[in-house]
Write a protein that holds these residues in place. Sequence first.
Motif, mmCIF file in Angstrom:
data_model
loop_
_atom_site.group_PDB
_atom_site.id
_atom_site.type_symbol
_atom_site.label_atom_id
_atom_site.label_comp_id
_atom_site.label_asym_id
_atom_site.label_seq_id
_atom_site.Cartn_x
_atom_site.Cartn_y
_atom_site.Cartn_z
ATOM 1 N N GLU A 247 39.161 36.097 37.950
ATOM 2 C CA GLU A 247 39.859 37.132 37.186
ATOM 3 C C GLU A 247 41.360 36.851 37.139
ATOM 4 O O GLU A 247 42.008 37.020 36.103
ATOM 5 N N ILE A 248 41.924 36.404 38.274
ATOM 6 C CA ILE A 248 43.369 36.131 38.341
ATOM 7 C C ILE A 248 43.750 34.975 37.422
ATOM 8 O O ILE A 248 44.703 35.065 36.638
ATOM 9 N N TRP A 249 43.014 33.875 37.508
ATOM 10 C CA TRP A 249 43.334 32.712 36.679
ATOM 11 C C TRP A 249 43.189 33.025 35.189
ATOM 12 O O TRP A 249 43.978 32.560 34.370
ATOM 13 N N TYR A 250 42.185 33.787 34.859
ATOM 14 C CA TYR A 250 42.014 34.177 33.460
ATOM 15 C C TYR A 250 43.255 34.923 32.962
ATOM 16 O O TYR A 250 43.769 34.638 31.870
ATOM 17 N N GLN A 251 43.760 35.846 33.769
ATOM 18 C CA GLN A 251 44.943 36.614 33.383
ATOM 19 C C GLN A 251 46.171 35.715 33.254
ATOM 20 O O GLN A 251 46.932 35.826 32.283
ATOM 21 N N TYR A 252 46.369 34.833 34.213
ATOM 22 C CA TYR A 252 47.549 33.964 34.189
ATOM 23 C C TYR A 252 47.536 33.041 32.969
ATOM 24 O O TYR A 252 48.561 32.847 32.311
ATOM 25 N N ILE A 253 46.386 32.455 32.674
ATOM 26 C CA ILE A 253 46.306 31.548 31.528
ATOM 27 C C ILE A 253 46.502 32.304 30.222
ATOM 28 O O ILE A 253 47.178 31.828 29.297
ATOM 29 N N GLN A 255 48.250 34.971 29.784
ATOM 30 C CA GLN A 255 49.670 35.281 29.643
ATOM 31 C C GLN A 255 50.465 34.066 29.188
ATOM 32 O O GLN A 255 51.408 34.187 28.394
ATOM 33 N N ALA A 256 50.083 32.881 29.691
ATOM 34 C CA ALA A 256 50.791 31.656 29.312
ATOM 35 C C ALA A 256 50.418 31.190 27.907
ATOM 36 O O ALA A 256 51.244 30.605 27.197
ATOM 37 N N LYS A 257 49.171 31.435 27.505
ATOM 38 C CA LYS A 257 48.668 30.975 26.201
ATOM 39 C C LYS A 257 47.991 32.138 25.451
ATOM 40 O O LYS A 257 46.783 32.157 25.286
ATOM 41 N N PRO A 258 48.766 33.112 25.000
ATOM 42 C CA PRO A 258 48.145 34.257 24.303
ATOM 43 C C PRO A 258 47.394 33.841 23.048
ATOM 44 O O PRO A 258 46.482 34.547 22.619
ATOM 45 N N GLU A 259 47.766 32.683 22.478
ATOM 46 C CA GLU A 259 47.066 32.210 21.269
ATOM 47 C C GLU A 259 45.641 31.766 21.564
ATOM 48 O O GLU A 259 44.841 31.555 20.637
ATOM 49 N N TRP A 260 45.283 31.627 22.851
ATOM 50 C CA TRP A 260 43.909 31.255 23.213
ATOM 51 C C TRP A 260 42.982 32.459 23.316
ATOM 52 O O TRP A 260 41.801 32.303 23.619
ATOM 53 N N ALA A 261 43.511 33.647 23.095
ATOM 54 C CA ALA A 261 42.648 34.843 23.124
ATOM 55 C C ALA A 261 41.520 34.655 22.114
ATOM 56 O O ALA A 261 41.753 34.317 20.949
ATOM 57 N N GLY A 262 40.300 34.853 22.554
ATOM 58 C CA GLY A 262 39.141 34.618 21.701
ATOM 59 C C GLY A 262 38.566 33.229 21.846
ATOM 60 O O GLY A 262 37.421 32.978 21.450
ATOM 61 N N LEU A 263 39.361 32.303 22.433
ATOM 62 C CA LEU A 263 38.889 30.934 22.651
ATOM 63 C C LEU A 263 38.605 30.670 24.126
ATOM 64 O O LEU A 263 38.212 29.558 24.483
ATOM 65 N N MET A 264 38.837 31.656 24.966
ATOM 66 C CA MET A 264 38.565 31.494 26.391
ATOM 67 C C MET A 264 37.781 32.702 26.897
ATOM 68 O O MET A 264 37.822 33.784 26.315
ATOM 69 N N ALA A 265 37.043 32.477 27.978
ATOM 70 C CA ALA A 265 36.182 33.535 28.521
ATOM 71 C C ALA A 265 36.024 33.331 30.017
ATOM 72 O O ALA A 265 36.501 32.339 30.587
ATOM 73 N N PHE A 493 42.707 48.894 37.242
ATOM 74 C CA PHE A 493 42.190 47.708 37.929
ATOM 75 C C PHE A 493 41.779 46.685 36.879
ATOM 76 O O PHE A 493 41.551 47.034 35.709
ATOM 77 N N ILE A 494 41.708 45.430 37.278
ATOM 78 C CA ILE A 494 41.365 44.351 36.345
ATOM 79 C C ILE A 494 39.910 43.955 36.547
ATOM 80 O O ILE A 494 39.469 43.714 37.670
ATOM 81 N N PHE A 495 39.182 43.885 35.442
ATOM 82 C CA PHE A 495 37.767 43.467 35.489
ATOM 83 C C PHE A 495 37.393 42.908 34.131
ATOM 84 O O PHE A 495 37.806 43.433 33.104
ATOM 85 N N THR A 496 36.627 41.834 34.121
ATOM 86 C CA THR A 496 36.227 41.098 32.905
ATOM 87 C C THR A 496 37.442 40.659 32.097
ATOM 88 O O THR A 496 37.388 40.556 30.873
ATOM 89 N N GLY A 497 38.548 40.413 32.801
ATOM 90 C CA GLY A 497 39.741 39.932 32.117
ATOM 91 C C GLY A 497 40.546 41.016 31.434
ATOM 92 O O GLY A 497 41.529 40.720 30.756
ATOM 93 N N LYS A 498 40.156 42.291 31.593
ATOM 94 C CA LYS A 498 40.849 43.401 30.937
ATOM 95 C C LYS A 498 41.427 44.338 31.999
ATOM 96 O O LYS A 498 40.888 44.473 33.091
ATOM 97 N N VAL A 499 42.529 45.005 31.640
ATOM 98 C CA VAL A 499 43.073 46.045 32.497
ATOM 99 C C VAL A 499 42.375 47.348 32.136
ATOM 100 O O VAL A 499 42.444 47.811 30.987
ATOM 101 N N LEU A 500 41.666 47.920 33.109
ATOM 102 C CA LEU A 500 40.894 49.138 32.886
ATOM 103 C C LEU A 500 41.479 50.286 33.700
ATOM 104 O O LEU A 500 42.170 50.069 34.695
ATOM 105 N N GLU A 501 41.177 51.494 33.268
ATOM 106 C CA GLU A 501 41.586 52.694 33.999
ATOM 107 C C GLU A 501 40.350 53.414 34.506
ATOM 108 O O GLU A 501 39.375 53.595 33.769
ATOM 109 N N LYS A 518 50.228 46.821 32.314
ATOM 110 C CA LYS A 518 50.268 45.355 32.271
ATOM 111 C C LYS A 518 49.760 44.728 33.568
ATOM 112 O O LYS A 518 49.198 43.626 33.564
ATOM 113 N N LYS A 519 49.954 45.424 34.688
ATOM 114 C CA LYS A 519 49.550 44.884 35.983
ATOM 115 C C LYS A 519 48.640 45.867 36.701
ATOM 116 O O LYS A 519 48.753 47.077 36.536
#
Length: 784
Positions: A247-253, A255-265, A493-501, A518-519
Amino acid sequence: MHPFQAQVFTAIEKRNDGMLTAPTGSGKTLALALPYLIQYQQRNTKGEGIELIWISPLRSLSQDLCDAIRKAAKILQIDCTVNVRNGDTPQKERERQKRQAPNILITTPETLHLFFAQKKNDRYLNKVKMIVVDEWHELLGSKRGVQTELALSQLRHYNPNALVWGISATIGNIEEARRVLNYKNQNAVHIVAKIKKKMQFKTLMPKEINEYPWAGHLGTKLMHKALPIIEKSKSTLLFTNTRAQTEIWYQYILQAKPEWAGLMAMHHGSLSKEIRMWVEDALHQGNLKLVVCTSSLDLGVDFAPVESVIQVGSPKGVSRVLQRAGRSGHQPGKTSKLYFLPTHSLELIESAALQLAIKHQAVESQQPWLRCFDVLIQFMVTLAVGEGFKEKDLYQRVLETHCYHSIDRDEWEWMLAFIVYGGNMLESYNEFHKVVVEDDLYKVINRRTAMRHRFSVGTIESDFAMFVKMRNGKRLGSIESSFITRLQEGDAFIFTGKVLELVSIEGNTVIARKSHKKKAPIPIWGGGRMSFSNRVSYWLKHMLRNYEDYHYPEMERIQPLLEVQKELSELPYKKGLLLECMKSEEGFHLFCYPIAGRMIHEGMAMLIAYRLSKLKSLTFSIAMNDYGFELLSDEEIPIEEALEEDLFSTKNLIEDIYQSNNFNQMTEKRFVNIASIAGLLFKGMPNQPAKASHLSTHSKLFFNVFQTYEPDNLLLKQAEQEVVYNQLDHKRMLGLFEDIEQEGVCLQYIAKPTPFCFPIMVDRFREVMTTERIEDRIQRMLDA
């Protein structure tokens, strides 16, 4: 056709059982599927019912196998049906399979046992001509392997002439693995594919070792080196060791590559089956540039578009790194590419040691389990829920398996009494009167008992989980109750790569919605602390003893850190087992570096603490990692006197383990899983799991009652044996103590933390609740 495929074909034609050992991506599946398909075609009659059962350890692997076999049948124009049946199979498909069984069924050990729990199950299984056990090396070292042994025994009860074949990667004890699988037929053939898989192994290293942390578990400081690899590859799998890290690595990547949204899972075992299946399909189709994953994608899945694999942090085992590397270039003749990204400095040594181990083909052994009474009790009730069993007949069949060949009649009678009336201790409670005997047939007649048992079949250890659902009803997966119950409504909390409430908790279901924050904290799942294998341990010690003789770039890069270690103390295993003593504001520290893995160190720390306490009454705090362990006391530790008294003697090793302070606690913890498998604890229905607190209380009650009034209870004895021989690995620990007696001990008194003790102290800080920031504690310690 490869020579090994032709050999398998000939062996099956001659009606031989056997084992196939071949590297990943070499055509193992076709080697065993094609002989059946061709024989099916030659019979010139459409098969009726299940003829080939293919047992697969992973659900993600099952669909991949199904597609491969269907494709082969289509090319050969063979009209046979191939279906998957596991926990992800929809109810509608299950009903269809019940009406019209496929010719080839791909399933898991758990689902196969559920077949045995069905009435008139022999009509589905008495036509089975062949059974293939895939990834046998993965199943062998767990209770799922025991389940598989029992399943093979039962299937051969229906058809004694059914062939049994296993598929395995290379392991250190491959002949033993073959003997366990084909225990009833020791003349089974073993075919080895003489194909060498090409592999590229590269370490992503920090530019300056002094700028890289001595301890850590994220590795994100080197993310900038991983991104170009992902960029130039068609598709990449990035493996982490824990679900939280995924979950952490997914979030970091992202943030670094927002253009990859939809191309990573992401892909890990706590995600819902819908998410996991979507990710797998997208990988197959080449629609994903990156998948951040855990061991859920370790085994045999053929994702042709994957060109690169990145391993974040220690893989902990030689076999595991080879398995993960094989997810790339998963085709004959292709090169597997693996990039190792260390999370802290010491993992550079491990990288060099792994490369050396791979060069020497030093892969791990998998030790088969013995005398698992919990699994056998579950199996007996499973058969009783189905068609029932005759006990003398079943006893003979059970004796013909490797796991249970040594059980005697008294033990068998104890288990019969346990399933019929709960044994001597539980005879007064109707809940444990599960099986009745009518005309020598043991069977379950209570519908509630049968239903509850079917929902309890399995041996996979799992922590108590809560389901996560969005407010619209979409199910995301599961999360451990110990994490979610610390949150308040409205917390993120973060789950499935999303920030949830967190909206609410309804029973065992977490209701959530998207958050604009955001965090947020990331869940921590149990089971994330893997331990070094014996092979990694051996080659790490070898590398430390002889690092001047090897010119790996990793060792050259870490040279300044090794010099710091030598300046402050000594290198582990340069002059025997290294012990470091230090006094700080926290108390008196003793650090020990067996470099044998976290699990072994837990047992050693417990044992050494007990032996020291016999010389002087002391209270210890214990911390450990894969390199060593720490004993911390508020009084001076009499280490020199203890060494004179043979602190590391092999004498009375097992007796001292039993007497050590934490042994009873470890046994009680182990008993929870054993009690659950044996049916003493019911974890609840799929949508209504039992509360963790209730299960814990009931388990503790059973444990204490058995200890007090029935110390020879087989489940209690099994818990003790599993702690000594499986968890603490007595055989390996004994060998370690023998080596220490031979090589001696190097005792060093240090004034400040060394590079090797520092990570252990940091791990202890993480475990202690404090209002002080961990970064401040670490800096204060280094400045001391």
